[in-house]
Design an enzyme around this catalytic site. Sequence first.
Site, mmCIF file in Angstrom:
data_model
loop_
_atom_site.group_PDB
_atom_site.id
_atom_site.type_symbol
_atom_site.label_atom_id
_atom_site.label_comp_id
_atom_site.label_asym_id
_atom_site.label_seq_id
_atom_site.Cartn_x
_atom_site.Cartn_y
_atom_site.Cartn_z
ATOM 1 C CD GLU A 121 92.159 10.206 38.471
ATOM 2 O OE1 GLU A 121 92.413 9.114 37.940
ATOM 3 O OE2 GLU A 121 91.242 10.369 39.289
ATOM 4 C CE1 TYR B 119 81.081 5.888 40.086
ATOM 5 C CE2 TYR B 119 79.457 7.110 41.359
ATOM 6 C CZ TYR B 119 80.201 5.960 41.151
ATOM 7 O OH TYR B 119 80.055 4.895 41.995
ATOM 8 N N GLY B 120 81.630 11.226 36.072
ATOM 9 C CA GLY B 120 81.279 12.505 35.452
ATOM 10 C C GLY B 120 80.803 12.443 34.017
ATOM 11 C CB CYS C 208 85.380 18.732 39.629
ATOM 12 S SG CYS C 208 86.113 17.118 39.302
ATOM 13 C CB THR C 209 86.769 15.412 43.832
ATOM 14 O OG1 THR C 209 86.694 14.748 42.561
ATOM 15 C CG2 THR C 209 85.553 15.086 44.666
ATOM 16 C CB CYS D 2 81.449 12.443 44.161
ATOM 17 S SG CYS D 2 81.339 12.340 42.373
ATOM 18 C CG ASN D 3 81.787 18.779 43.035
ATOM 19 O OD1 ASN D 3 81.402 19.890 43.335
ATOM 20 N ND2 ASN D 3 82.913 18.279 43.503
ATOM 21 C CB THR D 4 79.545 13.618 39.286
ATOM 22 O OG1 THR D 4 80.595 14.365 38.664
ATOM 23 C CG2 THR D 4 78.677 12.993 38.223
ATOM 24 C CG ASP E 274 85.126 11.088 44.760
ATOM 25 O OD1 ASP E 274 84.253 11.680 44.100
ATOM 26 O OD2 ASP E 274 86.295 10.958 44.355
HETATM 27 N N1 DGL Z 1 84.516 12.985 41.695
HETATM 28 C C1 DGL Z 1 84.041 13.553 40.448
HETATM 29 C C2 DGL Z 1 83.417 14.916 40.733
HETATM 30 O O1 DGL Z 1 83.685 15.565 41.733
HETATM 31 C C3 DGL Z 1 85.158 13.660 39.426
HETATM 32 C C4 DGL Z 1 85.636 12.309 38.908
HETATM 33 C C5 DGL Z 1 84.562 11.556 38.143
HETATM 34 O O2 DGL Z 1 84.203 11.970 37.032
HETATM 35 O O3 DGL Z 1 84.084 10.557 38.669
HETATM 36 O O4 DGL Z 1 82.632 15.380 39.945
#
Ligand code: DGL
Length: 270
Positions: free
Chosen positions: A157, A46-47, A189-190, A77-79, A14
């Site tokens: 967070e 990352y998003g 999203c996580t 990680c969804n992104t 992630d």
């Molecule tokens: N892990 C990212 C997601 O699941 C969320 C945090 C990020 O923006 O990096 O999209």
Amino acid sequence: MSPSACERPIGVFDSGVGGLTVVRALMERLPLESIVYFGDTARVPYGVKSVATIEHFTGQITEFLLQCEVKMLIIACNTMAAVAADVVRRLACEVPVLDVIEAGARAAVASSSSRRIGVIGTPTTINSNAYARRMHELDPSLRVYSQACPLFVPLVEEGWLDHPVTRLTAQEYLRPVLAEEIDSLVLGCTHYPLLKPLLRDVAGPGVRMIDSALTTAEFAAERLQREGLLADGSRRADYRYVVTDVPLRFQTIGERFLGRSLGVVERVDW
Ligand code: DGL
């Protein structure tokens, strides 16, 4: 693969600590499996980054985990799953790759009876349209309503899981998707599984929450079984956590996501 391949760890990764929600679900569903978790805490979030940057970072993490001889890779990680899954699959060769978008999309399509589904995620995930595309491939008659929720990651967070500010933010973000009379909402999203009780409250009883952490763990179990890769329990499950930075309050936040103590955290210097 040789029998010892079964005892190799699963690699889960992630952009930061959020993917520990997937690790938590895996520990519950597959308690015999060892896991190496990689969180790119130095470069999160990352998003809000560009596709080229996310692809580059994702490639580096994949190579690191392949060197750890993992038997399966899970993009938590969804992104990353939305824009860089091809990079992972290309590098992984014969190592199976699972991702939260495939799992979440399948679960949503199976759960929705009205065929009207909402998806929430980071701006990069929502702009990629990856969830909507995958769900339409599975069922072209679906209506998918997507909404980026950039404030949710910092709120989670901060630990504001049931705070008036988070509730107001959720009401604001969810208003347009709820107006479309969806019956399922994909938590894309996580970080969002931690907001499940609040989101359930805001969305009301008619909307089912699709938690991709849980469905990913279920998918991992099925795939390991199919490939003959399930750990047989001859060794105790071992958990390794690798990050690129140990930021302030990392332990507290990480343990909130994981639901248990983190233990030793290793830092790689890139
Ligand atoms: N892990 C990212 C997601 O699941 C969320 C945090 C990020 O923006 O990096 O999209």
